[in-house]
Design a protein around this motif. Structure first.
Motif, PDB file in Angstrom:
ATOM      1  N   LEU A   1       0.831  -1.197   0.000  1.00 18.93           N
ATOM      2  CA  LEU A   1       0.000   0.000   0.000  1.00 18.93           C
ATOM      3  C   LEU A   1       0.871   1.255   0.000  1.00 18.93           C
ATOM      4  CD1 LEU A   1      -3.109   0.819   0.366  1.00 18.93           C
ATOM      5  CD2 LEU A   1      -2.441   1.315   2.734  1.00 18.93           C
ATOM      6  N   THR A   2       0.583   2.165  -0.927  1.00 20.31           N
ATOM      7  CA  THR A   2       1.270   3.460  -0.976  1.00 20.31           C
ATOM      8  C   THR A   2       0.448   4.481  -0.209  1.00 20.31           C
ATOM      9  OG1 THR A   2       2.145   2.924  -3.163  1.00 20.31           O
ATOM     10  CG2 THR A   2       2.258   5.220  -2.469  1.00 20.31           C
ATOM     11  N   VAL A   3       1.019   5.012   0.887  1.00 24.59           N
ATOM     12  CA  VAL A   3       0.322   5.939   1.772  1.00 24.59           C
ATOM     13  C   VAL A   3       0.959   7.315   1.653  1.00 24.59           C
ATOM     14  CG1 VAL A   3      -0.334   6.436   4.160  1.00 24.59           C
ATOM     15  CG2 VAL A   3      -0.197   4.054   3.364  1.00 24.59           C
ATOM     16  N   ARG A   4       0.120   8.342   1.588  1.00 31.24           N
ATOM     17  CA  ARG A   4       0.603   9.718   1.608  1.00 31.24           C
ATOM     18  C   ARG A   4      -0.268  10.531   2.579  1.00 31.24           C
ATOM     19  NH1 ARG A   4       4.218   7.613  -0.237  1.00 31.24           N
ATOM     20  NH2 ARG A   4       5.382   8.021  -2.178  1.00 31.24           N
ATOM     21  N   PHE A   5       0.390  11.476   3.272  1.00 32.34           N
ATOM     22  CA  PHE A   5      -0.300  12.353   4.207  1.00 32.34           C
ATOM     23  C   PHE A   5      -0.414  13.738   3.591  1.00 32.34           C
ATOM     24  CE2 PHE A   5       1.639   8.954   6.612  1.00 32.34           C
ATOM     25  CZ  PHE A   5       0.612   8.553   7.455  1.00 32.34           C
ATOM     26  N   LEU A   6      -1.590  14.335   3.728  1.00 30.76           N
ATOM     27  CA  LEU A   6      -1.899  15.589   3.053  1.00 30.76           C
ATOM     28  C   LEU A   6      -1.478  16.786   3.898  1.00 30.76           C
ATOM     29  CD1 LEU A   6      -5.434  14.566   1.726  1.00 30.76           C
ATOM     30  CD2 LEU A   6      -3.296  14.663   0.422  1.00 30.76           C
TER      31      LEU A   6
END
Length: 378
Positions: free
Chosen positions: A285-290
């Motif tokens: 899973l590729t996770v990014r925080f905004l």
């Protein structure tokens, strides 16, 4: 007519009539009565068996003439209804915007009204209402949604009343949060990407240009560290963008099942617990925080109104406090949008909130209060 269609039957009837005429009158009468009685009882038996056959098949075999397992028919109907709502609201790439709503937030002049207003007065956000699906958690919220919006779906949970305000961390609040996670998993399994947004998130700009194109799961933050990839950010489950694929579906299953390991915690706390779990890396899973510069909230407001996309009434408890600060937030945005371009770019203006949502009795304001006159809606 009968003779021409069935000649043999006609001859037989003629022969029978001739024979009867030669019999004594009492025997003829007896024969006629016997034949009549036989025909009468035969007709009754035929009608009874016919009614019984069709009644049995209509009960035991409601679809065609094949038995259907208990509950399957209603489940198929529910999935079809959800599929229609999602399909009607989806973009060409099967992306939708989803919010959940209960009666406490749906009453007139409440949070739902402010939520819809933010779309109407934001930059390039009005058109996004065409792709918004409102998931109502009770009957009153569903009827209120239907009176204001096109795409409404009733997600009723048997034995649970979600209509009242669910106070933070109460049992009803926890049930509502975990019901939401399970529902979003089902949306992903149906092949739809989604932006989930709490109804106390105000939409001021189209957020899609600010999303990471390569990420499977990206989420707003209560606190942003400055690095969108590090797990040291503090995510907030009230706003996230998720793409439908095997990785995201498996992640939502893992997230939902993890509540068993952390009883008494809500979905956001559990996400903070599991974000370091090696299994998330294993699933790919590729996770990014905004960044809160674009996706802010009362915990950490977006400082530049020239850049803000959304603002969330997080770090705030109680519907009345939220309503107070959200109304001021919308006033600040309207006033900002009325300023000349040169003043907008000066970056001299920011939010007056938090107020009631703040522990401080006073929060410095750079935007003056609006006049009492109501502004015309854009």
């Amino acid at each position: 007519m009968l003779r021409s269609l069935f000649p043999s039957a006609g001859n037989a009837f003629s022969d029978f009539a001739s024979a009867a005429a030669d019999m004594p009158s009492e025997k003829t009468l007896f024969l006629r009565r016997s034949v009549a009685a036989f025909c009468f009882f035969a007709a009754i038996l035929f009608v009874y068996n016919s009614v019984r056959f069709f009644a049995d098949t209509s009960v035991t075999n409601p679809v065609g003439f094949f038995p259907v397992p208990d509950g399957l028919s209603s489940q198929v109907s529910e999935e079809s209804r959800l599929e229609k709502v999602l399909n009607d609201a989806a973009t060409e790439d099967k992306t939708i915007i989803i919010t959940t709503l209960n009666d406490a937030w749906a009453t007139p002049n409440s949070i739902f009204d402010l939520f819809l207003e933010s779309f109407r007065i934001g930059l390039h956000t009005r058109r996004l209402l065409d792709h918004l699906v409102v998931v109502a958690l009770d009957d009153k919220a569903y009827r209120r949604c239907l009176s204001l919006h096109l795409h409404c779906y009733a997600l009723l949970t048997e034995g649970i009343d979600f209509s009242k305000e669910a106070y933070f961390m109460t049992p009803d609040y926890l049930k509502m949060m975990w019901r939401r996670i399970d529902f979003l998993r089902s949306v992903l399994e149906m092949g739809y990407n989604f932006v989930f947004t709490d109804a106390d998130v105000m939409w001021f700009r189209d957020p899609f240009p600010r999303f990471f194109p390569e990420a499977d799961f990206q989420i707003a933050c209560d606190h942003f560290s400055g690095n969108s990839s590090t797990m040291h950010n503090r995510p907030n489950g009230g706003f996230n963008y998720v793409k439908s694929n095997n990785r995201s579906i498996e992640f939502y299953k893992f997230w939902y099942s993890s509540q068993e390991n952390y009883p008494g915690y809500h979905d956001q706390d559990v996400l903070n617990f599991i974000k370091h779990d090696p299994y998330i890396t294993e699933m790919g899973l590729t996770v990014r925080f905004l960044d809160t510069a674009y996706f802010g909230g009362l915990c950490e407001p977006s400082k530049d109104l020239n850049e803000v996309c959304t603002m969330h009434a997080n770090c705030c408890y109680g519907i009345n406090s939220k309503l107070h600060d959200l109304k001021i937030m919308l006033q600040d945005w309207k006033l900002f949008m009325s300023l000349p371009l040169s003043l907008k770019r000066s970056q001299a203006y920011t939010w007056r909130v938090p107020m009631n949502c703040s522990l401080s009795a006073f929060h410095p304001a750079k935007i003056p209060a609006e006049s009492d006159e109501e502004e015309n809606e854009n």
